[in-house]
Design an enzyme around this catalytic site. Structure first.
Site, PDB file in Angstrom:
ATOM      1  CB  CYS A  43      12.235  -3.584   3.515  1.00 22.61           C
ATOM      2  SG  CYS A  43      13.338  -4.401   4.668  1.00 22.61           S
ATOM      3  CB  CYS A  48      12.702  -4.130   7.854  1.00 18.91           C
ATOM      4  SG  CYS A  48      11.549  -4.582   6.588  1.00 18.91           S
ATOM      5  CE  LYS A  51      11.584  -3.054  12.715  1.00 16.41           C
ATOM      6  NZ  LYS A  51      10.393  -3.635  12.136  1.00 16.41           N
ATOM      7  CE1 TYR A 179       5.217  -8.573  12.355  1.00 19.92           C
ATOM      8  CE2 TYR A 179       2.890  -8.589  11.768  1.00 19.92           C
ATOM      9  CZ  TYR A 179       4.099  -9.244  11.890  1.00 19.92           C
ATOM     10  OH  TYR A 179       4.192 -10.568  11.545  1.00 19.92           O
ATOM     11  CD  GLU A 183       8.133  -3.857  14.612  1.00 21.32           C
ATOM     12  OE1 GLU A 183       8.389  -5.062  14.442  1.00 21.32           O
ATOM     13  OE2 GLU A 183       8.266  -3.011  13.702  1.00 21.32           O
ATOM     14  CG  HIS A 437      22.612 -24.528  31.683  1.00 22.31           C
ATOM     15  ND1 HIS A 437      21.333 -24.122  32.015  1.00 22.31           N
ATOM     16  CD2 HIS A 437      23.385 -24.373  32.781  1.00 22.31           C
ATOM     17  CE1 HIS A 437      21.343 -23.754  33.290  1.00 22.31           C
ATOM     18  NE2 HIS A 437      22.564 -23.888  33.771  1.00 22.31           N
ATOM     19  CD  GLU A 442      18.934 -23.844  29.863  1.00 20.67           C
ATOM     20  OE1 GLU A 442      19.188 -25.016  30.190  1.00 20.67           O
ATOM     21  OE2 GLU A 442      19.560 -22.867  30.298  1.00 20.67           O
TER      22      GLU A 442
HETATM   23  P1  NDP Z   1      -1.384  -4.233  11.020  1.00 21.60           P
HETATM   24  O1  NDP Z   1      -2.384  -4.694  10.028  1.00 21.60           O
HETATM   25  O2  NDP Z   1      -0.423  -5.183  11.586  1.00 21.60           O
HETATM   26  O3  NDP Z   1      -2.116  -3.504  12.206  1.00 21.60           O
HETATM   27  C1  NDP Z   1      -3.051  -2.495  11.991  1.00 21.60           C
HETATM   28  C2  NDP Z   1      -3.667  -2.133  13.310  1.00 21.60           C
HETATM   29  O4  NDP Z   1      -4.505  -0.993  13.163  1.00 21.60           O
HETATM   30  C3  NDP Z   1      -4.524  -3.234  13.882  1.00 21.60           C
HETATM   31  O5  NDP Z   1      -4.336  -3.250  15.262  1.00 21.60           O
HETATM   32  C4  NDP Z   1      -5.926  -2.808  13.514  1.00 21.60           C
HETATM   33  O6  NDP Z   1      -6.906  -3.252  14.389  1.00 21.60           O
HETATM   34  C5  NDP Z   1      -5.820  -1.306  13.629  1.00 21.60           C
HETATM   35  N1  NDP Z   1      -6.759  -0.591  12.770  1.00 21.60           N
HETATM   36  C6  NDP Z   1      -7.016  -0.829  11.459  1.00 21.60           C
HETATM   37  N2  NDP Z   1      -7.924   0.052  10.993  1.00 21.60           N
HETATM   38  C7  NDP Z   1      -8.252   0.852  12.030  1.00 21.60           C
HETATM   39  C8  NDP Z   1      -9.145   1.928  12.184  1.00 21.60           C
HETATM   40  N3  NDP Z   1      -9.868   2.371  11.173  1.00 21.60           N
HETATM   41  N4  NDP Z   1      -9.239   2.497  13.404  1.00 21.60           N
HETATM   42  C9  NDP Z   1      -8.507   2.060  14.433  1.00 21.60           C
HETATM   43  N5  NDP Z   1      -7.639   1.043  14.352  1.00 21.60           N
HETATM   44  C10 NDP Z   1      -7.509   0.437  13.159  1.00 21.60           C
HETATM   45  O7  NDP Z   1      -0.659  -3.035  10.265  1.00 21.60           O
HETATM   46  P2  NDP Z   1       0.634  -2.206  10.599  1.00 21.60           P
HETATM   47  O8  NDP Z   1       0.347  -0.865  10.049  1.00 21.60           O
HETATM   48  O9  NDP Z   1       1.046  -2.336  12.016  1.00 21.60           O
HETATM   49  O10 NDP Z   1       1.729  -2.939   9.729  1.00 21.60           O
HETATM   50  C11 NDP Z   1       1.474  -3.245   8.353  1.00 21.60           C
HETATM   51  C12 NDP Z   1       2.102  -4.540   7.967  1.00 21.60           C
HETATM   52  O11 NDP Z   1       3.490  -4.353   7.769  1.00 21.60           O
HETATM   53  C13 NDP Z   1       2.026  -5.656   9.018  1.00 21.60           C
HETATM   54  O12 NDP Z   1       0.823  -6.349   9.012  1.00 21.60           O
HETATM   55  C14 NDP Z   1       3.180  -6.520   8.629  1.00 21.60           C
HETATM   56  O13 NDP Z   1       2.741  -7.382   7.612  1.00 21.60           O
HETATM   57  C15 NDP Z   1       4.184  -5.526   8.112  1.00 21.60           C
HETATM   58  N6  NDP Z   1       5.197  -5.212   9.145  1.00 21.60           N
HETATM   59  C16 NDP Z   1       6.032  -6.187   9.574  1.00 21.60           C
HETATM   60  C17 NDP Z   1       6.977  -5.920  10.523  1.00 21.60           C
HETATM   61  C18 NDP Z   1       7.870  -7.010  11.004  1.00 21.60           C
HETATM   62  O14 NDP Z   1       8.003  -8.024  10.316  1.00 21.60           O
HETATM   63  N7  NDP Z   1       8.495  -6.883  12.164  1.00 21.60           N
HETATM   64  C19 NDP Z   1       7.120  -4.604  11.112  1.00 21.60           C
HETATM   65  C20 NDP Z   1       6.186  -3.655  10.614  1.00 21.60           C
HETATM   66  C21 NDP Z   1       5.265  -3.962   9.665  1.00 21.60           C
HETATM   67  P3  NDP Z   1      -7.535  -4.719  14.289  1.00 21.60           P
HETATM   68  O15 NDP Z   1      -6.505  -5.638  14.837  1.00 21.60           O
HETATM   69  O16 NDP Z   1      -8.741  -4.633  15.156  1.00 21.60           O
HETATM   70  O17 NDP Z   1      -7.837  -4.968  12.857  1.00 21.60           O
END
Ligand code: NDP
Length: 460
Positions: A43, A48, A51, A179, A183, A437, A442
């Site tokens: 983080c 976080c 980012k 995510y 982002e 408002h 709201e």
């Molecule tokens: P996520 O699990 O959120 O997303 C992973 C993405 O990659 C999904 O869209 C998934 O598709 C896709 N994917 C997975 N495997 C493959 C593959 N082999 N080929 C192609 N696409 C693939 O992970 P992130 O890496 O974005 O983030 C990790 C975690 O970190 C988040 O889940 C969250 O918990 C945390 N995080 C939180 C944030 C916040 O609070 N603002 C910011 C950043 C991270 P599919 O949907 O089809 O599975």
């Protein structure tokens, strides 16, 4: 106790580990914490915090554009990526130092080394030294995972490297729809990079409310992000000026940088878990009970390494609850229900509770309220953008069971909606609350007309 060097050994000085170490120490435990990289964890060091700083930077471009409608003449702004990265790095260094001094203040002994379990009570450090601990807490987090081996995978960066690029790429291709992908798509687009997002499914942000996903996708496209769905990156070839990326349908995309945000894997390998008898759960994280206890009586695990709800505040809460349970005489299970969350995409999302799909699956009656509106600021700026808000209400109890927001400061809004939802507020409570408002928020207390109503019994 005498044959233990410390009461608690924490592996990993990220959000969860540091909180647990500090609170355990405040209860009188002798605590040692090991960190092989930088103190602060994902983080603070490469998640976080950096980012969000990049998100702030990326939003100025729209602000400069919007200013004209409010009477401002802004000279052509220029952006210097190395200045942003240098400033971000010094802020991260400041935060890391603050974490270290907190540990010192709480008499937690920090060892800058990898730590591996030899058995349920022994930790081996890189120096070869062994530490005997009565209790061990594993808080090693997770690491980016790039998915299947494809040609040219060595050219791919993850978010880890994105924070340290020497220069801003003119073009970037990001694979993923979660995510991190959305982002960083917003960050790079805001800074002027041409962004192509490639996602394997039908629509980005699987698991989020469908209306919200659709809304965000439309807004991202309005901001110039090209979104390619139902495709994966099949091969990456280095060419003279960048990369030639082949997609699964044979389409080619030329780009300067390829980033994968395809999920993260719990850091469980090479930790000696087998030697200690610690078992993994179905999702690949360390299996734990509601008190974060593993399959071994004196070993606990918190945060992303357990692959429960992978969010910083959750890891912190788990670390704190562990310390309260084991050292504070207050057994504290962590409630993982109704965790509010924000996606710092552009526009931002704020979410709590059930999606419409989940509500319809889980509840006998569901009332849906939603609104799409032109934000007041967009009237004078002329920006083509809309806000979106949605409430899901349990039709049997009138309780608000889900709230989904897209728009400026959605993350700030959902924190407060989260209190109401966690308290069990009803739609009538929302309606009884006077509007502020003129605000976007709201809308949350003025939605009166149901967009839809579902009654499972009537439908059957
Ligand atoms: P996520 O699990 O959120 O997303 C992973 C993405 O990659 C999904 O869209 C998934 O598709 C896709 N994917 C997975 N495997 C493959 C593959 N082999 N080929 C192609 N696409 C693939 O992970 P992130 O890496 O974005 O983030 C990790 C975690 O970190 C988040 O889940 C969250 O918990 C945390 N995080 C939180 C944030 C916040 O609070 N603002 C910011 C950043 C991270 P599919 O949907 O089809 O599975």
């Amino acid at each position: 106790m005498a044959d233990h060097d410390v009461d608690l050994f924490v592996i990993g000085a990220g959000s969860g580990g540091v909180r647990a170490a500090r609170i355990a120490s405040s209860y009188g435990a002798r605590v040692m914490i090991a960190e092989e990289f930088r103190v602060g964890g994902t983080c603070v060091i490469r998640g976080c915090v950096p980012k969000k700083l990049l998100v702030y930077a990326s939003r100025f471009s729209a602000e400069f554009e919007d200013a004209a409608g409010f009477g401002w003449t802004v000279p052509q702004p220029t952006f210097h990526w190395p200045a942003l990265i240098a400033n971000k790095d010094s802020e991260i260094a400041r935060l890391e130092a603050a974490y270290i001094s907190t540990l010192e203040r709480f008499n937690v002994k920090l060892v800058r080394t990898r730590a591996v379990l030899e058995d349920a009570h022994t930790v081996r450090l890189t120096t070869g030294a062994r530490v005997r601990a009565e209790t061990i807490l594993i808080a090693t987090g997770a690491t980016p995972y790039h998915g299947a081996q494809i040609a040219g995978l060595e050219h791919v960066i993850s978010s880890n490297e994105a924070f340290h690029l020497k220069q801003l790429p003119a073009r970037i291709l990001i694979q993923g729809g979660g995510y991190i992908a959305v982002e960083f798509a917003g960050i790079f687009a805001g800074l002027g990079t041409e962004v192509t997002l490639v996602y394997r499914g039908e629509n980005i942000l699987r698991g989020f409310d469908d209306d919200l996903r659709e809304h965000l996708r439309g807004e991202m496209v309005k901001r110039g992000i090209k979104i390619i769905t139902k495709q994966t990156v099949a091969a990456i070839e280095k060419v003279d000026h960048g990369y030639d990326v082949g997609l699964s349908d044979n389409e080619q995309v030329m780009t300067d940088l390829v980033m994968f945000a395809t999920g993260r894997k719990p850091n469980v390998h090479g930790l000696g878990l087998e030697a200690a008898g610690v078992k993994l759960g179905k999702t690949g994280g360390i299996a734990v009970d509601e008190f974060s206890k593993t399959t071994v009586e004196n070993i606990y695990a918190v945060g992303d390494v357990t692959n429960r709800v992978n969010l910083t505040p959750v890891a912190i809460r788990e670390g704190h609850a562990f310390a309260d349970t084991v050292y504070g005489g207050k057994p504290t299970p962590v409630d993982h229900a109704n965790v509010p969350t924000a996606v710092f995409s552009e526009p931002e999302l704020g979410v709590i509770g059930l999606t419409e799909t989940q509500a319809r699956e889980q509840l006998a009656k569901v009332d849906v309220y939603k609104t799409s509106f032109r934000p007041m600021k967009a009237t004078l700026s002329g920006r083509d953008t809309r806000g979106f808000m949605k409430l899901l209400v349990d039709g049997s109890t009138d309780r608000v069971v889900g709230c989904h927001i897209a728009g400026a400061d959605a993350g700030e809004l959902i924190q407060m909606v989260g209190v109401a939802v966690k308290m069990g507020a009803t739609k009538a409570d929302f309606d009884a609350t006077m509007a502020v408002h003129p605000t976007a928020a709201e809308e949350l207390v003025t939605m009166r007309e149901k967009a839809a109503s579902y009654d499972r019994a009537a439908a059957e």
